[in-house]
Motif scaffolding. Structure first.
Motif, short mmCIF file in Angstrom:
data_model
loop_
_atom_site.label_atom_id
_atom_site.label_comp_id
_atom_site.label_asym_id
_atom_site.label_seq_id
_atom_site.Cartn_x
_atom_site.Cartn_y
_atom_site.Cartn_z
N GLU A 34 0.79 -1.22 0.00
CA GLU A 34 0.00 0.00 0.00
C GLU A 34 0.82 1.27 0.00
O GLU A 34 0.28 2.36 -0.12
N ASN A 35 2.14 1.15 0.12
CA ASN A 35 2.99 2.34 0.07
C ASN A 35 4.42 1.91 -0.23
O ASN A 35 4.74 0.72 -0.27
N GLY A 36 5.26 2.90 -0.47
CA GLY A 36 6.65 2.62 -0.84
C GLY A 36 7.42 1.90 0.25
O GLY A 36 8.25 1.03 -0.04
N THR A 37 7.15 2.23 1.50
CA THR A 37 7.86 1.59 2.60
C THR A 37 7.57 0.10 2.64
O THR A 37 8.48 -0.73 2.72
N HIS A 38 6.28 -0.26 2.54
CA HIS A 38 5.92 -1.68 2.51
C HIS A 38 6.44 -2.37 1.25
O HIS A 38 6.82 -3.53 1.29
N GLY A 39 6.46 -1.64 0.15
CA GLY A 39 7.00 -2.19 -1.09
C GLY A 39 8.47 -2.51 -0.98
O GLY A 39 8.93 -3.57 -1.43
N ALA A 40 9.23 -1.61 -0.37
CA ALA A 40 10.67 -1.85 -0.20
C ALA A 40 10.92 -3.06 0.68
O ALA A 40 11.82 -3.87 0.41
N VAL A 41 10.11 -3.23 1.73
CA VAL A 41 10.23 -4.40 2.59
C VAL A 41 9.90 -5.66 1.81
O VAL A 41 10.61 -6.67 1.90
N ALA A 42 8.83 -5.63 1.03
CA ALA A 42 8.43 -6.80 0.24
C ALA A 42 9.51 -7.18 -0.77
O ALA A 42 9.68 -8.36 -1.08
N LEU A 43 10.24 -6.20 -1.27
CA LEU A 43 11.32 -6.50 -2.22
C LEU A 43 12.47 -7.27 -1.58
O LEU A 43 13.26 -7.90 -2.28
N SER A 44 12.56 -7.22 -0.26
CA SER A 44 13.63 -7.95 0.40
C SER A 44 13.35 -9.46 0.42
O SER A 44 14.24 -10.25 0.68
N GLU A 45 12.12 -9.84 0.12
CA GLU A 45 11.76 -11.26 0.04
C GLU A 45 12.14 -11.79 -1.34
O GLU A 45 11.99 -11.10 -2.33
N PRO A 46 12.62 -13.02 -1.40
CA PRO A 46 12.98 -13.59 -2.69
C PRO A 46 11.74 -13.93 -3.53
O PRO A 46 10.64 -14.07 -2.98
N GLY A 47 11.92 -14.00 -4.82
CA GLY A 47 10.86 -14.49 -5.69
C GLY A 47 10.10 -13.45 -6.48
O GLY A 47 9.23 -13.80 -7.27
N ILE A 48 10.38 -12.18 -6.30
CA ILE A 48 9.68 -11.15 -7.08
C ILE A 48 10.30 -11.13 -8.48
O ILE A 48 11.50 -10.92 -8.63
N ASP A 49 9.45 -11.35 -9.49
CA ASP A 49 9.92 -11.38 -10.88
C ASP A 49 9.72 -10.05 -11.60
O ASP A 49 10.43 -9.76 -12.56
N VAL A 50 8.74 -9.27 -11.16
CA VAL A 50 8.47 -7.98 -11.79
C VAL A 50 7.83 -7.07 -10.74
O VAL A 50 7.07 -7.52 -9.89
N LEU A 51 8.16 -5.79 -10.82
CA LEU A 51 7.63 -4.78 -9.92
C LEU A 51 6.78 -3.81 -10.71
O LEU A 51 7.23 -3.25 -11.71
N VAL A 52 5.53 -3.63 -10.28
CA VAL A 52 4.63 -2.62 -10.86
C VAL A 52 4.57 -1.50 -9.82
O VAL A 52 4.09 -1.70 -8.71
N LEU A 53 5.08 -0.34 -10.18
CA LEU A 53 5.39 0.70 -9.20
C LEU A 53 4.77 2.04 -9.55
O LEU A 53 5.02 2.60 -10.62
N ASP A 54 3.96 2.56 -8.63
CA ASP A 54 3.40 3.90 -8.76
C ASP A 54 4.48 4.89 -8.31
O ASP A 54 5.09 4.70 -7.26
N LEU A 55 4.71 5.92 -9.08
CA LEU A 55 5.77 6.87 -8.73
C LEU A 55 5.41 7.81 -7.59
O LEU A 55 6.25 8.13 -6.76
N HIS A 56 4.18 8.27 -7.54
CA HIS A 56 3.82 9.33 -6.60
C HIS A 56 3.03 8.76 -5.43
O HIS A 56 1.83 8.51 -5.53
N MET A 57 3.75 8.55 -4.33
CA MET A 57 3.15 8.03 -3.10
C MET A 57 3.69 8.85 -1.93
O MET A 57 4.80 9.38 -2.00
N PRO A 58 2.92 8.95 -0.86
CA PRO A 58 3.42 9.68 0.31
C PRO A 58 4.54 8.91 1.01
O PRO A 58 4.70 7.71 0.80
N GLU A 59 5.29 9.58 1.81
CA GLU A 59 6.39 9.03 2.60
C GLU A 59 7.55 8.57 1.72
O GLU A 59 8.52 9.26 1.57
N MET A 60 7.44 7.39 1.14
CA MET A 60 8.50 6.85 0.29
C MET A 60 7.96 6.77 -1.14
O MET A 60 7.09 5.97 -1.43
N SER A 61 8.48 7.61 -2.01
CA SER A 61 7.97 7.67 -3.38
C SER A 61 8.41 6.45 -4.18
O SER A 61 9.28 5.67 -3.76
N GLY A 62 7.82 6.31 -5.33
CA GLY A 62 8.24 5.25 -6.25
C GLY A 62 9.70 5.40 -6.65
O GLY A 62 10.40 4.42 -6.85
N PHE A 63 10.16 6.65 -6.74
CA PHE A 63 11.57 6.87 -7.05
C PHE A 63 12.46 6.31 -5.94
O PHE A 63 13.51 5.73 -6.21
#
Length: 95
Positions: A34-63
């Protein structure tokens, strides 16, 4: 062969749900954040083949998430989505 695993990161719940539904219909396993912070944490898990990323989010942006991806998961392709397309955002996302 295991199905592809996608991570959808967007602060917009409707957008997240729609993208997840489309990907699941195509046979892709989907995790969502639901946000960039949770997305960054999820990326630390193995097995992600592709990331669909919204650029403009509060706190931690897609960038910011994209930067974290470059630090440890550079081989994961990224599909950028945004409701605020600008030439500057496009250029920065490609970098």
């Amino acid at each position: 062969m295991e199905p592809m695993q996608a991570l959808v990161v967007s602060a917009h719940s409707d957008r997240r749900a729609t993208l997840a539904a489309v990907l699941r219909a195509a046979g892709v396993q989907v995790a969502a954040a639901e946000n960039g912070t949770h997305g960054a944490v999820a990326l630390s898990e193995p097995g992600i083949d592709v990331l669909v990323l919204d650029l403009h989010m509060p706190e931690m942006s897609g960038f910011d998430v994209q930067g974290a991806l470059a630090d440890g998961h550079a081989a994961v392709p990224v599909v950028i989505i945004t409701g605020h397309d600008t030439p500057e955002s496009r250029a920065r996302a490609v970098q």
